[in-house]
Motif scaffolding. Structure first.
Motif, PDB file in Angstrom:
ATOM      1  N   MET A  67       0.844  -1.179   0.000  1.00  0.00           N
ATOM      2  CA  MET A  67       0.000   0.000   0.000  1.00  0.00           C
ATOM      3  C   MET A  67       0.889   1.242   0.000  1.00  0.00           C
ATOM      4  O   MET A  67       1.867   1.326   0.738  1.00  0.00           O
ATOM      5  CB  MET A  67      -0.903  -0.011   1.232  1.00  0.00           C
ATOM      6  CG  MET A  67      -1.834   1.131   1.288  1.00  0.00           C
ATOM      7  SD  MET A  67      -2.968   0.907   2.683  1.00  0.00           S
ATOM      8  CE  MET A  67      -4.151   2.112   2.267  1.00  0.00           C
ATOM      9  N   LYS A  68       0.520   2.213  -0.835  1.00  0.00           N
ATOM     10  CA  LYS A  68       1.291   3.446  -0.923  1.00  0.00           C
ATOM     11  C   LYS A  68       0.983   4.352   0.265  1.00  0.00           C
ATOM     12  O   LYS A  68      -0.114   4.306   0.826  1.00  0.00           O
ATOM     13  CB  LYS A  68       0.934   4.193  -2.211  1.00  0.00           C
ATOM     14  CG  LYS A  68       1.424   3.512  -3.470  1.00  0.00           C
ATOM     15  CD  LYS A  68       0.978   4.190  -4.748  1.00  0.00           C
ATOM     16  CE  LYS A  68       0.966   5.677  -4.710  1.00  0.00           C
ATOM     17  NZ  LYS A  68       0.609   6.300  -5.968  1.00  0.00           N
ATOM     18  N   ALA A  69       1.955   5.154   0.613  1.00  0.00           N
ATOM     19  CA  ALA A  69       1.749   6.132   1.673  1.00  0.00           C
ATOM     20  C   ALA A  69       0.791   7.214   1.167  1.00  0.00           C
ATOM     21  O   ALA A  69       0.835   7.586  -0.005  1.00  0.00           O
ATOM     22  CB  ALA A  69       3.074   6.758   2.072  1.00  0.00           C
ATOM     23  N   PRO A  70      -0.086   7.710   2.017  1.00  0.00           N
ATOM     24  CA  PRO A  70      -1.020   8.754   1.575  1.00  0.00           C
ATOM     25  C   PRO A  70      -0.282  10.052   1.240  1.00  0.00           C
ATOM     26  O   PRO A  70       0.708  10.399   1.876  1.00  0.00           O
ATOM     27  CB  PRO A  70      -1.942   8.952   2.766  1.00  0.00           C
ATOM     28  CG  PRO A  70      -1.281   8.308   3.919  1.00  0.00           C
ATOM     29  CD  PRO A  70      -0.303   7.328   3.395  1.00  0.00           C
ATOM     30  N   THR A  71      -0.794  10.727   0.239  1.00  0.00           N
ATOM     31  CA  THR A  71      -0.200  11.995  -0.163  1.00  0.00           C
ATOM     32  C   THR A  71      -0.675  13.110   0.763  1.00  0.00           C
ATOM     33  O   THR A  71      -1.611  12.919   1.564  1.00  0.00           O
ATOM     34  CB  THR A  71      -0.602  12.350  -1.605  1.00  0.00           C
ATOM     35  OG1 THR A  71      -2.027  12.545  -1.641  1.00  0.00           O
ATOM     36  CG2 THR A  71      -0.196  11.268  -2.583  1.00  0.00           C
ATOM     37  N   LEU A  72      -0.057  14.245   0.656  1.00  0.00           N
ATOM     38  CA  LEU A  72      -0.463  15.395   1.464  1.00  0.00           C
ATOM     39  C   LEU A  72      -1.910  15.777   1.158  1.00  0.00           C
ATOM     40  O   LEU A  72      -2.682  16.104   2.068  1.00  0.00           O
ATOM     41  CB  LEU A  72       0.463  16.587   1.219  1.00  0.00           C
ATOM     42  CG  LEU A  72       0.136  17.864   1.969  1.00  0.00           C
ATOM     43  CD1 LEU A  72       0.168  17.626   3.482  1.00  0.00           C
ATOM     44  CD2 LEU A  72       1.081  18.974   1.584  1.00  0.00           C
ATOM     45  N   LYS A  73      -2.285  15.699  -0.107  1.00  0.00           N
ATOM     46  CA  LYS A  73      -3.659  16.035  -0.497  1.00  0.00           C
ATOM     47  C   LYS A  73      -4.653  15.072   0.159  1.00  0.00           C
ATOM     48  O   LYS A  73      -5.714  15.490   0.624  1.00  0.00           O
ATOM     49  CB  LYS A  73      -3.779  15.980  -2.016  1.00  0.00           C
ATOM     50  CG  LYS A  73      -5.083  16.484  -2.546  1.00  0.00           C
ATOM     51  CD  LYS A  73      -5.064  16.514  -4.062  1.00  0.00           C
ATOM     52  CE  LYS A  73      -6.358  17.075  -4.599  1.00  0.00           C
ATOM     53  NZ  LYS A  73      -6.369  17.130  -6.050  1.00  0.00           N
ATOM     54  N   ASP A  74      -4.302  13.779   0.198  1.00  0.00           N
ATOM     55  CA  ASP A  74      -5.156  12.783   0.843  1.00  0.00           C
ATOM     56  C   ASP A  74      -5.292  13.077   2.338  1.00  0.00           C
ATOM     57  O   ASP A  74      -6.384  12.984   2.902  1.00  0.00           O
ATOM     58  CB  ASP A  74      -4.591  11.376   0.666  1.00  0.00           C
ATOM     59  CG  ASP A  74      -4.601  10.912  -0.778  1.00  0.00           C
ATOM     60  OD1 ASP A  74      -5.408  11.423  -1.570  1.00  0.00           O
ATOM     61  OD2 ASP A  74      -3.778  10.028  -1.091  1.00  0.00           O
ATOM     62  N   LYS A  75      -4.179  13.423   2.967  1.00  0.00           N
ATOM     63  CA  LYS A  75      -4.202  13.719   4.400  1.00  0.00           C
ATOM     64  C   LYS A  75      -5.042  14.954   4.694  1.00  0.00           C
ATOM     65  O   LYS A  75      -5.797  14.980   5.667  1.00  0.00           O
ATOM     66  CB  LYS A  75      -2.776  13.934   4.913  1.00  0.00           C
ATOM     67  CG  LYS A  75      -1.939  12.687   4.939  1.00  0.00           C
ATOM     68  CD  LYS A  75      -0.526  12.991   5.405  1.00  0.00           C
ATOM     69  CE  LYS A  75       0.359  11.790   5.362  1.00  0.00           C
ATOM     70  NZ  LYS A  75       1.727  12.096   5.799  1.00  0.00           N
ATOM     71  N   MET A  76      -4.922  15.972   3.850  1.00  0.00           N
ATOM     72  CA  MET A  76      -5.696  17.201   4.049  1.00  0.00           C
ATOM     73  C   MET A  76      -7.191  16.942   3.882  1.00  0.00           C
ATOM     74  O   MET A  76      -8.006  17.459   4.643  1.00  0.00           O
ATOM     75  CB  MET A  76      -5.217  18.283   3.086  1.00  0.00           C
ATOM     76  CG  MET A  76      -3.837  18.804   3.426  1.00  0.00           C
ATOM     77  SD  MET A  76      -3.146  19.928   2.202  1.00  0.00           S
ATOM     78  CE  MET A  76      -4.332  21.252   2.211  1.00  0.00           C
ATOM     79  N   ALA A  77      -7.549  16.125   2.896  1.00  0.00           N
ATOM     80  CA  ALA A  77      -8.959  15.806   2.661  1.00  0.00           C
ATOM     81  C   ALA A  77      -9.524  15.011   3.838  1.00  0.00           C
ATOM     82  O   ALA A  77     -10.647  15.263   4.286  1.00  0.00           O
ATOM     83  CB  ALA A  77      -9.113  15.025   1.360  1.00  0.00           C
ATOM     84  N   TYR A  78      -8.743  14.056   4.344  1.00  0.00           N
ATOM     85  CA  TYR A  78      -9.186  13.263   5.477  1.00  0.00           C
ATOM     86  C   TYR A  78      -9.378  14.144   6.705  1.00  0.00           C
ATOM     87  O   TYR A  78     -10.383  14.044   7.406  1.00  0.00           O
ATOM     88  CB  TYR A  78      -8.173  12.152   5.779  1.00  0.00           C
ATOM     89  CG  TYR A  78      -8.485  11.396   7.038  1.00  0.00           C
ATOM     90  CD1 TYR A  78      -9.495  10.447   7.066  1.00  0.00           C
ATOM     91  CD2 TYR A  78      -7.790  11.647   8.224  1.00  0.00           C
ATOM     92  CE1 TYR A  78      -9.800   9.757   8.226  1.00  0.00           C
ATOM     93  CE2 TYR A  78      -8.085  10.968   9.385  1.00  0.00           C
ATOM     94  CZ  TYR A  78      -9.084  10.025   9.385  1.00  0.00           C
ATOM     95  OH  TYR A  78      -9.391   9.358  10.540  1.00  0.00           O
TER      96      TYR A  78
END
Length: 55
Positions: free
Chosen positions: A1-12
């Motif tokens: 599994m890939k590490a989440p991107t900054l954009k993914d973290k911000m959305a979460y």
């Protein structure tokens, strides 16, 4: 599994923050606001700022 991107973290984080805010209001006895599309709201605010005439 890939590490989440900054954009993914911000959305979460934004999703969790909104859910926590709604739950906090509910616990205090207020009616939580309905979900809003932030893109449309921001466009409306930007339009209002531009439509003002200088005094």
């Amino acid at each position: 599994m890939k590490a989440p991107t900054l954009k993914d973290k911000m959305a979460y984080y934004a999703k969790v923050r909104a859910a926590n805010y709604a739950d906090s209001l509910r616990l205090e006895g207020f009616v939580a606001p309905q979900k809003q599309d932030h893109k449309h709201r921001r466009a409306g605010v930007a339009g209002k700022k531009q439509s003002r005439s200088p005094m």
